[in-house]
Structures are given as structure tokens and as C-alpha cells.
Design a protein around this motif. Sequence first.
Motif, short mmCIF file in Angstrom:
data_model
loop_
_atom_site.label_atom_id
_atom_site.label_comp_id
_atom_site.label_asym_id
_atom_site.label_seq_id
_atom_site.Cartn_x
_atom_site.Cartn_y
_atom_site.Cartn_z
N ARG A 24 -6.59 -12.45 -6.79
CA ARG A 24 -5.94 -11.33 -5.94
C ARG A 24 -4.93 -10.50 -6.78
O ARG A 24 -4.02 -10.90 -7.43
N ALA A 29 -8.90 -8.86 -3.05
CA ALA A 29 -9.35 -10.21 -3.43
C ALA A 29 -10.71 -10.01 -3.96
O ALA A 29 -11.90 -9.82 -3.37
N VAL A 62 -4.16 -9.03 1.67
CA VAL A 62 -5.58 -8.46 1.25
C VAL A 62 -6.14 -7.40 2.20
O VAL A 62 -6.22 -7.49 3.29
#
Length: 291
Positions: A24, A29, A62
Motif C-alpha cells: 500500500r 493497494a 485505500v
Amino acid sequence: MNSTSPRSDDPMTDGDFALLRIERDAGVAFVTIDAPPINVMTPELFRELAKFSAFVADDDSVRVVVLRSDHPDFFIAHFDVRAILSFPTDGPAERPDAHVGFHAMCERYRTMSKVTIVEIGGRVGGGGSELSMSCDMRFGALGRTVVNQMEVPIGILPGGTGTQRLPRLVGRGRAMEVILGGIDLDARTAEQWGYLNRALPADELRPFVTDLAYRIARFPPQAVALAKQAVNAADELPLREGLFEERYLFAQLMRTRQAAAAMTQFLELGGQTRDGELRIAELVAEISTDG
């Protein structure tokens, strides 16, 4: 790019996955599938991909998910045929009334508020292709990427969303050719038919996908999420209702702090000037959404 390190408040760590490498960085990600020898979608790999999708759907850090493989010949070969042979067949077939199993996983990648991008650097087939089609974008490598739905020749059909996704991407006749013919679809044809967003030279594929992921991750996250929701509505609603949904989601974004800040920056950076508009793709990438 920095490898994910376990955090005490993080319910997912690298140790949770044997067949996925997860990194990440800056809102992206990167998920590398590593299931030797040829990345067959075994039940174990399916469970890890499903587990990851459930986690990342709720991870506010994310914004973009990239699925990829470092295998030079395979992204995901197909679902494990030995496992399919063990599926229960006692009693009559039943029509489901809710998404479960593989369908539920694919729908999560399709509908989560994160952008889902697939980097297909080699062969993709069967369930791997169905997962790829469920994601928002697919990019391939000229001379390396090959798409195949091999189910009908072995007596079944694409049962992981393929008969529904593929016609929506490439049209009914072309989907019939791929599904009924069990043919290999090369990268250039897959691009021309609409399966791939782009087919790039092999050495340009990863840099292009990486840059695109980072670019999208810099944009206002609510705008990205609701724009994806609006586009998904085009598959799910008649045009009239889809337009209502679009107007409603637009109105929601107009009421966010980031929208006003980003539009103000756009004008300050030269938006709506001749020079600014001639370089608008570069200009909008300069807008900061920090804070």
C-alpha cells in the motif's frame, strides 16, 4: 512504493495471505497474485481474494486497488478444474435469490467505492477472466496478454459471472465466439472489442497502470467513489432513472468541502484560460486534495 507493515489497529496483515503480496502506498493497494506454478484460481486463492476484497472495501486509506501478477505468462489461468469436479451435485439444481460465493466476490470488486484496476500481463482465463471483467478497468500487454473462456469445451459454462459480463463488454456475437468457441483472444483484438481498455507494449504496461492508479488516488475520494457509483447505475437502471441517480449524486458532491476547494484551485491554476485548457489533463493533476 513501501510494503505494507502490520499495524496494531489493522485487521489485515501480510501474514493473512499466502498467495497474495499486498503493498500500500499513497492511497493505492497493489495486490500481486503469487500462486505457482501458473496462478490457477484454487479455492485457497479464491478465499484470499474474497477476504482481501471484504477488508479493502472498508479501508478508508485505500482509494485504488490494482490486481497484477509477476508471472511472465499468467495473470490467472482459470478456476481449479479439480476443485470444480468436487462441487456437490446431489439433488436438483436450484436458482439462487442472492449473490453468494464467487459471484459475491466479483460483485464486491465491481461495486466497492474503490477503483479496481487489473493489469493482465499474461494469460487470463475462466474465473480469472470473470474477476477481471468485474473490475473497473483492464489493461493488457501486446504479444503477451491472452483471454480465454475454456468452460464450454470441458462441458460447463462460465459460471462466475462470465456469461453476463462478457456480452456487456464486447457484444453478444463476440461473446458467443469467445464462450462457445473456447478461442484465444489476443491483446490487440481484446482491445478493439472492448475487453481491454488498452493493449500496451509489454514494457509499458506496469508503468502505465501504476501511474494511472496514483493519478486517480490523488483526486477527491468522494468524487471518485460517487462517479463510479453513477457509472455502475448505467448497467443497472433504465436511462431515465439513471439520469435521476446521476443528478442526485452530483448534488451530493456539490455539498462537500473538497468539491468547492478543488474547483477553486482549478480556477487559480489557470482553468478556463486558453493555456490552461490546452493542458487540462496535466492541470487537474496539480490540484491538491490534502486536508
